[in-house]
Design an enzyme around this catalytic site. Structure first.
Site, PDB file in Angstrom:
ATOM      1  N   GLU A 155      -3.471  69.366 -18.869  1.00 16.15           N
ATOM      2  CA  GLU A 155      -2.280  69.799 -19.619  1.00 16.15           C
ATOM      3  C   GLU A 155      -1.090  68.944 -19.179  1.00 16.15           C
ATOM      4  O   GLU A 155      -0.843  68.814 -17.980  1.00 16.15           O
ATOM      5  CB  GLU A 155      -1.983  71.275 -19.341  1.00 16.15           C
ATOM      6  N   ALA A 167      13.969  75.341 -17.517  1.00 21.71           N
ATOM      7  CA  ALA A 167      12.652  75.993 -17.385  1.00 21.71           C
ATOM      8  C   ALA A 167      12.398  76.444 -15.950  1.00 21.71           C
ATOM      9  O   ALA A 167      11.843  77.521 -15.724  1.00 21.71           O
ATOM     10  CB  ALA A 167      11.540  75.058 -17.854  1.00 21.71           C
TER      11      ALA A 167
HETATM   12  P1  GTP Z   1      -0.502  79.774 -20.508  1.00 21.89           P
HETATM   13  O1  GTP Z   1       0.815  80.555 -20.523  1.00 21.89           O
HETATM   14  O2  GTP Z   1      -0.531  78.804 -19.355  1.00 21.89           O
HETATM   15  O3  GTP Z   1      -1.706  80.616 -20.569  1.00 21.89           O
HETATM   16  O4  GTP Z   1      -0.573  78.864 -21.776  1.00 21.89           O
HETATM   17  P2  GTP Z   1      -0.356  79.109 -23.342  1.00 21.89           P
HETATM   18  O5  GTP Z   1      -1.657  78.905 -24.035  1.00 21.89           O
HETATM   19  O6  GTP Z   1       0.407  80.347 -23.627  1.00 21.89           O
HETATM   20  O7  GTP Z   1       0.466  77.821 -23.659  1.00 21.89           O
HETATM   21  P3  GTP Z   1       1.995  77.526 -23.682  1.00 21.89           P
HETATM   22  O8  GTP Z   1       2.041  76.158 -24.249  1.00 21.89           O
HETATM   23  O9  GTP Z   1       2.778  78.586 -24.358  1.00 21.89           O
HETATM   24  O10 GTP Z   1       2.451  77.506 -22.142  1.00 21.89           O
HETATM   25  C1  GTP Z   1       1.846  76.688 -21.191  1.00 21.89           C
HETATM   26  C2  GTP Z   1       2.765  76.477 -19.998  1.00 21.89           C
HETATM   27  O11 GTP Z   1       4.063  76.072 -20.418  1.00 21.89           O
HETATM   28  C3  GTP Z   1       3.036  77.687 -19.137  1.00 21.89           C
HETATM   29  O12 GTP Z   1       2.029  77.882 -18.183  1.00 21.89           O
HETATM   30  C4  GTP Z   1       4.379  77.316 -18.483  1.00 21.89           C
HETATM   31  O13 GTP Z   1       4.189  76.359 -17.437  1.00 21.89           O
HETATM   32  C5  GTP Z   1       5.091  76.596 -19.603  1.00 21.89           C
HETATM   33  N1  GTP Z   1       5.879  77.546 -20.398  1.00 21.89           N
HETATM   34  C6  GTP Z   1       5.585  78.042 -21.610  1.00 21.89           C
HETATM   35  N2  GTP Z   1       6.534  78.872 -22.038  1.00 21.89           N
HETATM   36  C7  GTP Z   1       7.479  78.936 -21.071  1.00 21.89           C
HETATM   37  C8  GTP Z   1       8.725  79.637 -20.926  1.00 21.89           C
HETATM   38  O14 GTP Z   1       9.153  80.384 -21.771  1.00 21.89           O
HETATM   39  N3  GTP Z   1       9.421  79.411 -19.766  1.00 21.89           N
HETATM   40  C9  GTP Z   1       8.984  78.568 -18.795  1.00 21.89           C
HETATM   41  N4  GTP Z   1       9.739  78.430 -17.701  1.00 21.89           N
HETATM   42  N5  GTP Z   1       7.822  77.900 -18.907  1.00 21.89           N
HETATM   43  C10 GTP Z   1       7.066  78.077 -20.021  1.00 21.89           C
HETATM   44 MG    MG Z   2      -0.041  77.826 -17.482  1.00 18.02          MG
END
Ligand code: GTP
Ligand code: MG
Length: 254
Positions: A155, A167
């Site tokens: 990722e 973030a």
């Molecule tokens: P996971 O949350 O890891 O299960 O992934 P997902 O399938 O929901 O994917 P998404 O692309 O939404 O998020 C992946 C990663 O992006 C997260 O683990 C965080 O590291 C980052 N991320 C996503 N949304 C946020 C947010 O609202 N705030 C912050 N600080 N990080 C975020």
């Molecule tokens: Mg994650």
């Protein structure tokens, strides 16, 4: 009873080997991607004096973290299932100075022949409701082991410095309040994300103006970063050989 204990021991030993190989494949995939990114970063900063990549970091989810996520998401506790369903075991984060650089870096990585793009989520074009902005890539890179080639998922999050600043603060606040952030703070956070985004737009506009006004981009492209050169050993003999090659003077007789 004794047999069972031996079987149990063997099973545990085999599982440990399997889990180690599993984790290693993600470490190697991360190393592979980090090399690609660092090559781009060094190439740009050595030759152009400016790199679209400001900083790059990586992390591997621990076996405990993987297990927790599998339990949380209902993924069966089997390595093949985990490989297919948990896609952030290997994670790389790239920060850039400007928004246009995030897309540029994304293009440079996804156009590489051995990088297979599995998914792109553009939270810059379409931010999350809380204001989160970032470009998320899921890629697979081949890892060449002694007995097989394994495509491994990595990722990659690409974002500006301002998006990253936001973030990491938002993440800390969520952690501190264990997910139950007071409503007022949530409103402030979303506002801060919008302010950060405006700052990104403004900074990029200023950057473009500076380039338009003063510096000839061609001149920037031709300039060589002297730090890089000073670190590279270039003996007099090597330089002499190049001079001879250029002006076609034969080497002096020994
Ligand atoms: P996971 O949350 O890891 O299960 O992934 P997902 O399938 O929901 O994917 P998404 O692309 O939404 O998020 C992946 C990663 O992006 C997260 O683990 C965080 O590291 C980052 N991320 C996503 N949304 C946020 C947010 O609202 N705030 C912050 N600080 N990080 C975020
Ligand atoms: Mg994650």
């Amino acid at each position: 009873m004794a047999d069972l204990a031996v079987d149990d021991l063997t099973l545990r030993r085999d599982l440990k080997t399997e889990l180690t190989r599993f984790m290693m494949s993600y470490k190697f995939a991360t190393d592979e991607m980090m090399t690609k990114i660092n090559i781009l970063k060094e190439e740009f900063s050595s030759i152009h004096d400016y790199s679209p990549i400001h900083q790059v970091t990586s992390r591997l989810k621990s076996p405990e973290g993987i297990l927790k996520k599998a339990l949380r998401t209902g993924c069966p506790i089997a390595l093949d299932e985990i490989r297919d369903h948990i896609q952030d075991i290997a994670g790389i984060r790239i920060t850039c100075s400007f928004v246009s650089d995030t897309y540029r870096v994304c293009d440079m990585l996804t156009s590489q022949q051995d990088v297979t793009v599995l998914k792109v989520k553009d939270y810059i074009a379409t931010p999350k409701p809380n204001g989160y902005r970032s470009l998320h890539l899921l890629v697979a890179v081949p890892v060449f082991m002694s007995d097989r080639v394994q495509p491994v998922t990595v990722e990659i999050q690409i974002r500006t410095i301002a998006m990253d600043f936001w973030a990491s603060l938002e993440h800390k606040i969520y952690y501190k309040y264990a997910g139950r952030v007071p409503a007022g703070l949530l409103v402030d956070l979303t506002r801060a994300a919008e302010d950060a985004s405006r700052l990104d737009v403004l900074m990029e506009r200023l950057h473009d103006q500076v380039i338009e006004l003063g510096v000839d981009p061609e001149a920037v492209d031709d300039r060589v970063n002297m730090d890089f050169l000073s670190q590279m050993p270039m003996s007099r003999d090597v330089l002499d050989a190049f001079v001879r090659g250029r002006v076609d003077i034969p080497a002096a007789a020994p």
